[in-house]
Design an enzyme around this catalytic site. Sequence first.
Site, PDB file in Angstrom:
ATOM      1  CB  CYS A   2      -0.892   0.028   1.236  1.00 28.23           C
ATOM      2  SG  CYS A   2      -1.915  -1.424   1.409  1.00 28.23           S
ATOM      3  NE  ARG A  27       4.254   2.044  -1.542  1.00 30.62           N
ATOM      4  CZ  ARG A  27       5.090   2.028  -0.482  1.00 30.62           C
ATOM      5  NH1 ARG A  27       6.272   2.585  -0.584  1.00 30.62           N
ATOM      6  NH2 ARG A  27       4.766   1.469   0.649  1.00 30.62           N
ATOM      7  CD1 TRP A  76      -0.226  -6.267  -1.336  1.00 30.10           C
ATOM      8  CD2 TRP A  76      -0.271  -5.921  -3.535  1.00 30.10           C
ATOM      9  NE1 TRP A  76       0.178  -7.419  -1.930  1.00 30.10           N
ATOM     10  CE2 TRP A  76       0.169  -7.242  -3.276  1.00 30.10           C
ATOM     11  CE3 TRP A  76      -0.366  -5.492  -4.840  1.00 30.10           C
ATOM     12  CZ2 TRP A  76       0.506  -8.124  -4.299  1.00 30.10           C
ATOM     13  CZ3 TRP A  76      -0.017  -6.369  -5.853  1.00 30.10           C
ATOM     14  CH2 TRP A  76       0.397  -7.668  -5.587  1.00 30.10           C
ATOM     15  CG  ASN A 102       1.538   0.009   4.004  1.00 34.73           C
ATOM     16  OD1 ASN A 102       1.183  -1.152   3.822  1.00 34.73           O
ATOM     17  ND2 ASN A 102       2.703   0.483   3.604  1.00 34.73           N
ATOM     18  N   GLY A 103      -0.329  -1.984   6.327  1.00 36.52           N
ATOM     19  CA  GLY A 103       0.124  -2.950   7.333  1.00 36.52           C
ATOM     20  C   GLY A 103      -0.961  -3.989   7.573  1.00 36.52           C
ATOM     21  CD  GLU A 484      14.265 -19.785  -7.248  1.00 35.23           C
ATOM     22  OE1 GLU A 484      13.737 -20.633  -7.979  1.00 35.23           O
ATOM     23  OE2 GLU A 484      14.058 -18.573  -7.388  1.00 35.23           O
ATOM     24  CE  LYS A 488      15.061 -15.618  -9.190  1.00 32.95           C
ATOM     25  NZ  LYS A 488      14.094 -16.669  -9.245  1.00 32.95           N
ATOM     26  CD  GLU A 491      13.803 -16.075 -13.495  1.00 33.93           C
ATOM     27  OE1 GLU A 491      12.798 -15.471 -13.871  1.00 33.93           O
ATOM     28  OE2 GLU A 491      14.056 -16.313 -12.297  1.00 33.93           O
ATOM     29  CG  HIS A 507      25.090 -42.407 -12.146  1.00 33.35           C
ATOM     30  ND1 HIS A 507      25.505 -43.711 -12.063  1.00 33.35           N
ATOM     31  CD2 HIS A 507      24.896 -42.006 -10.862  1.00 33.35           C
ATOM     32  CE1 HIS A 507      25.529 -44.105 -10.811  1.00 33.35           C
ATOM     33  NE2 HIS A 507      25.163 -43.098 -10.044  1.00 33.35           N
ATOM     34  CE  LYS A 607       6.930 -10.983 -10.137  1.00 28.51           C
ATOM     35  NZ  LYS A 607       8.100 -11.694  -9.559  1.00 28.51           N
TER      36      LYS A 607
HETATM   37  C1  AGP Z   1      10.690 -16.841 -11.180  1.00 34.80           C
HETATM   38  O1  AGP Z   1      11.849 -16.021 -10.969  1.00 34.80           O
HETATM   39  C2  AGP Z   1      10.227 -16.749 -12.593  1.00 34.80           C
HETATM   40  N1  AGP Z   1       9.877 -15.415 -12.888  1.00 34.80           N
HETATM   41  C3  AGP Z   1       9.164 -17.774 -12.944  1.00 34.80           C
HETATM   42  O2  AGP Z   1       9.775 -19.036 -12.940  1.00 34.80           O
HETATM   43  C4  AGP Z   1       7.932 -17.860 -12.024  1.00 34.80           C
HETATM   44  O3  AGP Z   1       8.323 -18.414 -10.786  1.00 34.80           O
HETATM   45  C5  AGP Z   1       6.903 -18.798 -12.668  1.00 34.80           C
HETATM   46  O4  AGP Z   1       6.508 -18.236 -13.897  1.00 34.80           O
HETATM   47  C6  AGP Z   1       5.677 -19.031 -11.784  1.00 34.80           C
HETATM   48  O5  AGP Z   1       5.022 -17.816 -11.553  1.00 34.80           O
HETATM   49  P1  AGP Z   1       3.915 -17.749 -10.389  1.00 34.80           P
HETATM   50  O6  AGP Z   1       4.617 -18.066  -9.112  1.00 34.80           O
HETATM   51  O7  AGP Z   1       3.385 -16.360 -10.451  1.00 34.80           O
HETATM   52  O8  AGP Z   1       2.873 -18.786 -10.705  1.00 34.80           O
END
Ligand code: AGP
Length: 612
Positions: A2, A27, A76, A102-103, A484, A488, A491, A507, A607
């Site tokens: 928020c 935000r 938010w 906000n909170g 992960e 990262k 990406e 293997h 995103k």
């Molecule tokens: C994560 O860094 C990526 N942007 C991507 O793998 C993301 O996690 C995936 O598209 C799933 O998105 P969601 O969590 O919004 O479902």
Amino acid sequence: MCGIIGFVGREQAAPILLDGLERMEYRGYDSAGIAVRSETAGLQVKKTKGRLQVLADLTHGGADLEGSVGIGHTRWATHGEPNDVNAHPHVSGNGRIALVHNGIIENYLEIKEHLQQKGVKFTSDTDSEVVAQLLEFHYNECHSMLEAVGRCLRRIEGSYAFGIICADYPNTLIAARKDSPLILGYGESGNFIASDVTAVIKYTRDVAYMNDGEIAVVTADAIDVFDSELTPQDKAHHQVDWDVSAAEKGGYAHFMFKEIMEQPEAIRKTISPRIRNGRVVLDNVSMPAEYVKGISRIYLIACGSSYHVGVVCKYSWERLLRRPVQVELASEFRYSDPLVDENTLVIVISQSGETLDTMAAMREAKRRGGRTLAVVNVVGSSIAREADDVLYTWAGPEIAVATTKAYSTQLALLDLMGLYLGEALGTVSGADYDEILKEVQALPEKMECILEHVEDVQHAASRYFNHDSIFFIGRNLDYAMGLEGSLKLKEISYIHSEAYASGELKHGTISLIESGTLVVALGTYAALFDKAMSNVVEVKARGAEVLALTTEAYREKMEKVADTTLVVPQTHPVLQPSLGVVPLQLFAYYVALQRGCDIDKPRNLAKSVTVE
Ligand code: AGP
């Protein structure tokens, strides 16, 4: 999260409020509103779901609201769907007090019930409206807004930044904060409160930062600050030298880094409201022990980083629940003719709550009779609305495409859920329950220790950013965490990378290890540390350069074999990935920074992936 702005001065407030809210759009929000006190019309409140432009159109750019003191808010959603009624400002029953917040007010339900018993009527589902009504209750008792605010703050529990105006006070707004940031702005044409400097930087760079527990009484010519006992406080002024772009990122260069740094607070906001008297409470998710005992199969279904959370969770939940936990890629699950029946619990994990593959997988599971529970960050998102149950991570809006704080809060929330289910199944002893819960609550502080030494990771990244292929190897929970770390890096730096179960290397894949190959060796899972060490020796023997990650207790041993060693604090084994992932996020960030990549908006990525 928020955004709050307040103004009191010698100009019309509404246009200034709208302008300030617009500067905080980054935000993330789902509704917006303003309230202005007028000499003739009392409190005028305009609020609406949707973009700020809708609000601006509704008020003709603010021209419809006359008055020089007002508050504004971009919401938010955390408690209550995004809609006009739940939007802020919230107004007390008699219409004379307006508040923006906000909170998260953790004890809002008990206060709401108390007020309802006294005849107070509520219009929204929010925790914030409860505070507006409580203010009126206390104001009617003491007839002083400052005193009423003080009484209110002593009654509520949780996090807050408040902006408050009252029809009885023509030239005053009151602010208060605890855990949610709030700044004071000293301007030529009047004075401000705001969630961050971005909202006021156009009008003033002369600001002060409110501390937890403080209350500010803001007029056109002065700002008086008090502590929780209403003792006057002197505030140091700061001259903000950021440009607006930097201000949007809280002074950081990128949203991703800002969000990495926000993780401790995001975890606190996600777990605190769900721990009461040493027990885990899962909002309004009702899973009686007899239902839990009847679960024959648990699926964890997601995409990308959310899927990686599921992999970590599989390892930890199977230890806690002694039940099979199946983690599936949503895009695979939906076409695999999955085994789902009425005794199947299907947990879908999604930051955005809009990922089409995850949505489709959830629908397929429902169609086959499974019970669905969504772990989602965006309140009111499609997946949240369609799941049988939903648990929200309260990470706040995540702007960077590469997720960090959403991943961490998903993990923390599922850690709590693992304890909840383990208690219901009787597979987690009281001692283990207490130990793990204590360690979950200690995660934010331990994460802050890591974030105080980002330079160690930055230095490692400056050594290794030129590699064009990087392996992340680990076993068990380290392998899950490595998935992960590898994603990262891929990406945002565009370096090819692979996470590999280190016991599996021999293997086949070890044929790819040659002189100079960079291997990130993950050895934070204590039970398999010796194996991790032996894998380091194995790849070193083939010429690899090894960047190792372990815990403090094993630093000395690992430094004997690895070229570079990073360490994280120790925690309970099933929680260790929550800490180990942070240096991996930072490593990806700093490597991408060295390579001049577009960190917040990497190529080819969105995103939220709302297509197949
Ligand atoms: C994560 O860094 C990526 N942007 C991507 O793998 C993301 O996690 C995936 O598209 C799933 O998105 P969601 O969590 O919004 O479902």
